[in-house]
Design an enzyme around this catalytic site. Structure first.
Site, mmCIF file in Angstrom:
data_model
loop_
_atom_site.group_PDB
_atom_site.id
_atom_site.type_symbol
_atom_site.label_atom_id
_atom_site.label_comp_id
_atom_site.label_asym_id
_atom_site.label_seq_id
_atom_site.Cartn_x
_atom_site.Cartn_y
_atom_site.Cartn_z
ATOM 1 N N ASP A 59 39.631 41.844 38.795
ATOM 2 C CA ASP A 59 38.469 41.764 38.526
ATOM 3 C C ASP A 59 37.695 42.185 39.729
ATOM 4 O OD1 ASP A 59 39.521 39.443 40.629
ATOM 5 O OD2 ASP A 59 37.896 39.052 41.115
ATOM 6 N N HIS A 60 37.649 43.004 41.106
ATOM 7 C CA HIS A 60 37.300 43.981 41.828
ATOM 8 C C HIS A 60 37.169 45.338 41.102
ATOM 9 C CE1 HIS A 60 36.814 40.301 44.742
ATOM 10 N NE2 HIS A 60 37.298 39.796 43.551
ATOM 11 N N HIS A 72 39.425 45.139 48.114
ATOM 12 C CA HIS A 72 40.931 44.316 47.931
ATOM 13 C C HIS A 72 41.327 44.644 46.515
ATOM 14 C CE1 HIS A 72 39.149 41.020 46.439
ATOM 15 N NE2 HIS A 72 39.912 40.495 45.857
ATOM 16 N N ASP A 101 36.394 38.633 48.599
ATOM 17 C CA ASP A 101 37.055 37.508 48.418
ATOM 18 C C ASP A 101 37.224 37.383 49.497
ATOM 19 O OD1 ASP A 101 36.467 38.326 45.772
ATOM 20 O OD2 ASP A 101 38.587 37.804 45.169
ATOM 21 N N HIS A 157 42.821 43.530 43.958
ATOM 22 C CA HIS A 157 43.019 42.340 42.585
ATOM 23 C C HIS A 157 41.975 42.842 41.299
ATOM 24 C CE1 HIS A 157 43.898 38.238 44.736
ATOM 25 N NE2 HIS A 157 44.721 39.207 44.145
ATOM 26 N N HIS A 211 32.183 35.662 44.258
ATOM 27 C CA HIS A 211 32.258 35.075 42.997
ATOM 28 C C HIS A 211 30.749 34.272 43.462
ATOM 29 C CE1 HIS A 211 35.522 36.183 41.529
ATOM 30 N NE2 HIS A 211 36.533 36.771 42.387
ATOM 31 N N HIS A 232 43.799 36.817 51.679
ATOM 32 C CA HIS A 232 43.688 36.414 50.999
ATOM 33 C C HIS A 232 44.356 37.405 49.887
ATOM 34 C CE1 HIS A 232 41.445 35.961 46.262
ATOM 35 N NE2 HIS A 232 40.989 37.605 46.302
#
Ligand code: ZN
Ligand code: FE
Length: 252
Positions: free
Chosen positions: A57-58, A53, A126, A55, A164, A109
């Site tokens: 942090d990915h 996805h 996530d 985001h 995570h 999400h």
């Protein structure tokens, strides 16, 4: 022979790195540098990037890694850096690794979220966490519950590679939902010991999540009763899931 190991990045993310001793793929590289260090330490060539996805942090390390290794980037077509867009039901064959993934759209999400399922392996970003699930940033409770139901229906022995390390805090909440779940209590004790050693609690398995994750356990009377106390207006899976998710959002 495929090996899959976690590369810890940022605060509590894992980039999953799969390799055969020579070629590698990574899932959700939110930061390039730790991935480069892991590749260098193992003498690996990065062949493929997989994204779940959009985001940061990915995806934060994708531009650097894709340029340095000139490798394809698979993922949802919402992400500009993706060179091979994937959609629900697509097959993705990675011959180097003997992997054939089926792509599952799992909105909730985010709306663009996808998961990668191959025999015994699930990269779920996530969406599904150990004893938890992602927050509803873009989708509805109905969408997320349906997405989680798809994942819960995968074979019991499927290893669940989440992105995570939220396990212990998820379990504190899970025990508030199901104080009498013996499998959950046993799992929490084992995972607390694992974290004391500094080791990852992942991957999990679908069987373990079905037994201990309140976000998959909408059909359990205890979970439905807890949901009723937190705003569920009926016992439908989406209502039970949605109430438990909203409760977790404010749980301290
Ligand atoms: Zn995310
Ligand atoms: Fe994340």
């Amino acid at each position: 022979m495929l090996t899959i190991l976690p590369v810890p990045i940022l605060k509590d993310n894992y980039v999953w790195l799969g390799h055969d001793g020579a070629q590698a793929f990574v899932v959700d590289p939110g930061d390039a540098e730790p991935v480069e260090a892991a590749l260098a330490a193992l003498g690996l060539n990065l062949a493929t990037i997989l994204l779940t996805h959009h985001h940061a942090d990915h995806t934060g390390g994708v531009a650097t890694l894709a340029e340095r290794w000139a490798c394809p980037v698979y993922g949802p077509d919402s992400i500009a850096l993706v060179t091979r867009p994937l959609h629900d039901g697509d097959a993705l064959v990675l011959d180097d690794f003997g992997l054939r993934f089926t792509i599952l759209a799992v909105p909730g999400h985010t709306l663009d979220h996808i998961a990668y399922f191959a025999d015994g392996i699930l990269f779920c970003g996530d969406t599904l966490f150990a004893c938890g699930c992602g927050r509803l940033f873009e989708g509805t409770a109905e969408q997320m519950q349906a997405s989680l139901a798809r994942l819960a229906g995968l074979p019991d022995d499927t290893r669940v590679y989440c992105t995570h390390e939220y396990t212990l805090s998820n379990q504190r909440f899970a025990l508030a939902v199901e104080p009498d779940n013996a499998a959950l209590a046993a799992r929490e004790a084992a995972d607390a010991a694992t974290r004391l050693r500094g080791a990852p609690t992942l991957p999990s398995t679908i069987a373990l999540e079905r037994a201990t994750n309140p976000f998959l356990r909408w059909a359990q009377p205890t979970v439905a009763a807890a949901a009723a106390k937190h705003g569920a207006t009926n016992g439908s899976p989406a209502q039970v899931f949605g109430a438990i998710r909203r409760w977790k959002d404010i749980f301290v």
